[in-house]
Design a protein around this motif. Structure first.
Motif, PDB file in Angstrom:
ATOM      1  N   SER A  94      47.624  40.103  46.267  1.00 45.30           N
ATOM      2  CA  SER A  94      46.930  38.877  46.688  1.00 45.30           C
ATOM      3  C   SER A  94      47.869  37.695  46.888  1.00 45.30           C
ATOM      4  O   SER A  94      47.414  36.614  47.265  1.00 45.30           O
ATOM      5  CB  SER A  94      45.872  38.500  45.642  1.00 45.30           C
ATOM      6  OG  SER A  94      44.913  39.520  45.497  1.00 45.30           O
ATOM      7  N   ASN A  95      49.171  37.890  46.600  1.00 45.03           N
ATOM      8  CA  ASN A  95      50.155  36.812  46.737  1.00 45.03           C
ATOM      9  C   ASN A  95      49.734  35.578  45.924  1.00 45.03           C
ATOM     10  O   ASN A  95      49.819  34.438  46.384  1.00 45.03           O
ATOM     11  CB  ASN A  95      50.350  36.447  48.212  1.00 45.03           C
ATOM     12  CG  ASN A  95      51.612  35.618  48.432  1.00 45.03           C
ATOM     13  OD1 ASN A  95      52.576  35.719  47.676  1.00 45.03           O
ATOM     14  ND2 ASN A  95      51.599  34.788  49.451  1.00 45.03           N
ATOM     15  N   THR A  96      49.284  35.855  44.705  1.00 47.87           N
ATOM     16  CA  THR A  96      48.842  34.784  43.804  1.00 47.87           C
ATOM     17  C   THR A  96      49.633  34.903  42.507  1.00 47.87           C
ATOM     18  O   THR A  96      49.403  35.816  41.718  1.00 47.87           O
ATOM     19  CB  THR A  96      47.341  34.898  43.508  1.00 47.87           C
ATOM     20  OG1 THR A  96      46.612  34.863  44.746  1.00 47.87           O
ATOM     21  CG2 THR A  96      46.865  33.759  42.618  1.00 47.87           C
ATOM     22  N   TYR A  97      50.567  33.972  42.305  1.00 49.51           N
ATOM     23  CA  TYR A  97      51.485  34.094  41.174  1.00 49.51           C
ATOM     24  C   TYR A  97      51.345  32.954  40.165  1.00 49.51           C
ATOM     25  O   TYR A  97      52.226  32.762  39.325  1.00 49.51           O
ATOM     26  CB  TYR A  97      52.928  34.142  41.673  1.00 49.51           C
ATOM     27  CG  TYR A  97      53.231  35.346  42.543  1.00 49.51           C
ATOM     28  CD1 TYR A  97      53.537  36.576  41.988  1.00 49.51           C
ATOM     29  CD2 TYR A  97      53.197  35.244  43.940  1.00 49.51           C
ATOM     30  CE1 TYR A  97      53.801  37.684  42.786  1.00 49.51           C
ATOM     31  CE2 TYR A  97      53.463  36.339  44.747  1.00 49.51           C
ATOM     32  CZ  TYR A  97      53.770  37.556  44.161  1.00 49.51           C
ATOM     33  OH  TYR A  97      54.029  38.640  44.948  1.00 49.51           O
ATOM     34  N   ARG A  98      50.244  32.234  40.203  1.00 48.00           N
ATOM     35  CA  ARG A  98      50.081  31.118  39.268  1.00 48.00           C
ATOM     36  C   ARG A  98      50.012  31.635  37.835  1.00 48.00           C
ATOM     37  O   ARG A  98      49.182  32.478  37.508  1.00 48.00           O
ATOM     38  CB  ARG A  98      48.814  30.331  39.598  1.00 48.00           C
ATOM     39  CG  ARG A  98      48.603  29.119  38.683  1.00 48.00           C
ATOM     40  CD  ARG A  98      47.502  28.223  39.219  1.00 48.00           C
ATOM     41  NE  ARG A  98      46.186  28.811  39.119  1.00 48.00           N
ATOM     42  CZ  ARG A  98      45.422  28.725  38.018  1.00 48.00           C
ATOM     43  NH1 ARG A  98      45.861  28.093  36.935  1.00 48.00           N
ATOM     44  NH2 ARG A  98      44.218  29.273  38.020  1.00 48.00           N
ATOM     45  N   LEU A 150      44.331  34.817  35.339  1.00 53.26           N
ATOM     46  CA  LEU A 150      44.712  33.417  35.471  1.00 53.26           C
ATOM     47  C   LEU A 150      44.313  32.671  34.203  1.00 53.26           C
ATOM     48  O   LEU A 150      43.264  32.966  33.619  1.00 53.26           O
ATOM     49  CB  LEU A 150      44.019  32.773  36.682  1.00 53.26           C
ATOM     50  CG  LEU A 150      44.394  33.303  38.070  1.00 53.26           C
ATOM     51  CD1 LEU A 150      43.472  32.711  39.120  1.00 53.26           C
ATOM     52  CD2 LEU A 150      45.853  32.982  38.378  1.00 53.26           C
ATOM     53  N   PHE A 159      39.849  37.854  43.641  1.00 52.17           N
ATOM     54  CA  PHE A 159      41.115  38.098  42.962  1.00 52.17           C
ATOM     55  C   PHE A 159      40.853  38.765  41.617  1.00 52.17           C
ATOM     56  O   PHE A 159      40.222  38.171  40.738  1.00 52.17           O
ATOM     57  CB  PHE A 159      41.858  36.775  42.765  1.00 52.17           C
ATOM     58  CG  PHE A 159      43.162  36.919  42.033  1.00 52.17           C
ATOM     59  CD1 PHE A 159      44.163  37.737  42.543  1.00 52.17           C
ATOM     60  CD2 PHE A 159      43.383  36.242  40.843  1.00 52.17           C
ATOM     61  CE1 PHE A 159      45.378  37.863  41.876  1.00 52.17           C
ATOM     62  CE2 PHE A 159      44.589  36.365  40.180  1.00 52.17           C
ATOM     63  CZ  PHE A 159      45.591  37.174  40.695  1.00 52.17           C
ATOM     64  N   ALA A 203      48.688  40.377  41.540  1.00 48.48           N
ATOM     65  CA  ALA A 203      49.398  39.194  42.022  1.00 48.48           C
ATOM     66  C   ALA A 203      50.189  39.511  43.287  1.00 48.48           C
ATOM     67  O   ALA A 203      50.227  38.716  44.229  1.00 48.48           O
ATOM     68  CB  ALA A 203      50.326  38.665  40.931  1.00 48.48           C
TER      69      ALA A 203
END
Length: 282
Positions: free
Chosen positions: A229-233, A157, A153, A226
């Motif tokens: 990678s469908n990562t939204y933290r 973050l 990723f 984001a």
């Protein structure tokens, strides 16, 4: 990263002044077309959007590629290497397309310029969309190249608390926008060094803030990876903090920019203008 935009904003003001005399001295058809509003989707404006897409693409591709390669090859690039890559790619893209689109590559910078009336609000949505598209395409390219075990990723973050990352992102984006406002929108600064100064600022910010928050300074830089990678933290941090920091940095510089000197004296004192006039006279 929004470096040449200030000059574009001032240029548009001068065009409006010239248009006030159109009834007395109507311009030829070709000139009238060039002086038309760039807020509509005219060909020059489309060129600006293409420049923003390409500039943001290469910016995110190079910077995030350094992050991915560093993760895949036992930290061979190292943090200083990643910082240098981000700084150099910003500098290179500013000098490459800054004269076309203003080289924003950053929704926070675009919005900050608009709040200071140095960029038309009508163009803000199109610029932001172009920047996010460029970032998403770059992140998608990296995802295709580095897949399987090499898939890392490349986004941002928080390493610690959300508040810590929010404050860091606000401060470093404030710092970045303050520098951009100084070197790119003030005629008293040396305009030719805008790309170098902004790139160096990005390098410094990534060097010390990278391990804490990822040193985004750019909502598009965080949003593109984001989405892919469908990562939204923690994504709200990288959308809100850079925008607030950029607006604050631009307005604070405007506070110290004001001077009692007449405009003619200010422009004469600008090193950039002096160098231009000397070249034209030679």
């Amino acid at each position: 990263m929004g470096e040449i935009s200030g000059a574009n904003g001032n240029h548009e003001v001068s065009l409006n002044i010239k248009d006030s005399d159109a009834n007395h001295n109507p311009p030829p058809p070709s000139t009238a077309t060039k002086q038309g509003s760039t807020s509509s989707f005219s060909f020059p404006f489309v060129q600006k959007l293409i420049a923003e897409v390409l500039g943001t693409y290469f910016l995110i591709f190079a910077g995030c590629a350094a992050v991915v390669v560093n993760s895949d090859k036992d930290s061979v690039v190292t943090l200083p290497g990643i910082s240098i890559v981000w700084g150099l790619v910003v500098m290179v893209m500013v000098y490459s397309v800054g004269h076309i689109s203003g080289a924003h590559f950053n929704p926070a910078v675009t919005i900050a310029f608009a709040t200071c009336k140095r960029f038309p609000w009508k163009q803000v949505p199109a610029y932001v969309v172009a920047q996010v598209i460029g970032s998403t395409l770059a992140s998608g390219t990296l995802r295709l190249i580095f897949n399987g075990k090499q898939d890392h990723f490349p986004g941002t973050l928080p390493a610690g608390s959300d508040l810590q990352s929010f404050v860091i992102e606000f401060i470093i984006t404030f710092y970045l926008m303050f520098v951009i406002s100084g070197v790119a929108t003030d005629n008293r600064a040396i305009g030719e060094l805008a790309g170098l100064a902004v790139g160096a600022t990005v390098l410094l910010n990534v060097m010390f803030a990278g391990p804490i928050s990822g040193a985004s300074m750019n909502p598009a830089r965080s949003l593109g990876p984001a989405i892919v990678s469908n990562t939204y933290r923690g994504i709200w941090i990288y959308l809100l903090a850079p925008t607030c920091g950029a607006i604050s940095g631009a307005w604070v510089y405007n506070i110290i920019r004001f001077t009692d000197k007449p405009l003619r004296e200010i422009t004469k004192s600008g090193s950039f203008l002096k160098s231009k006039s000397s070249r034209n006279g030679s």
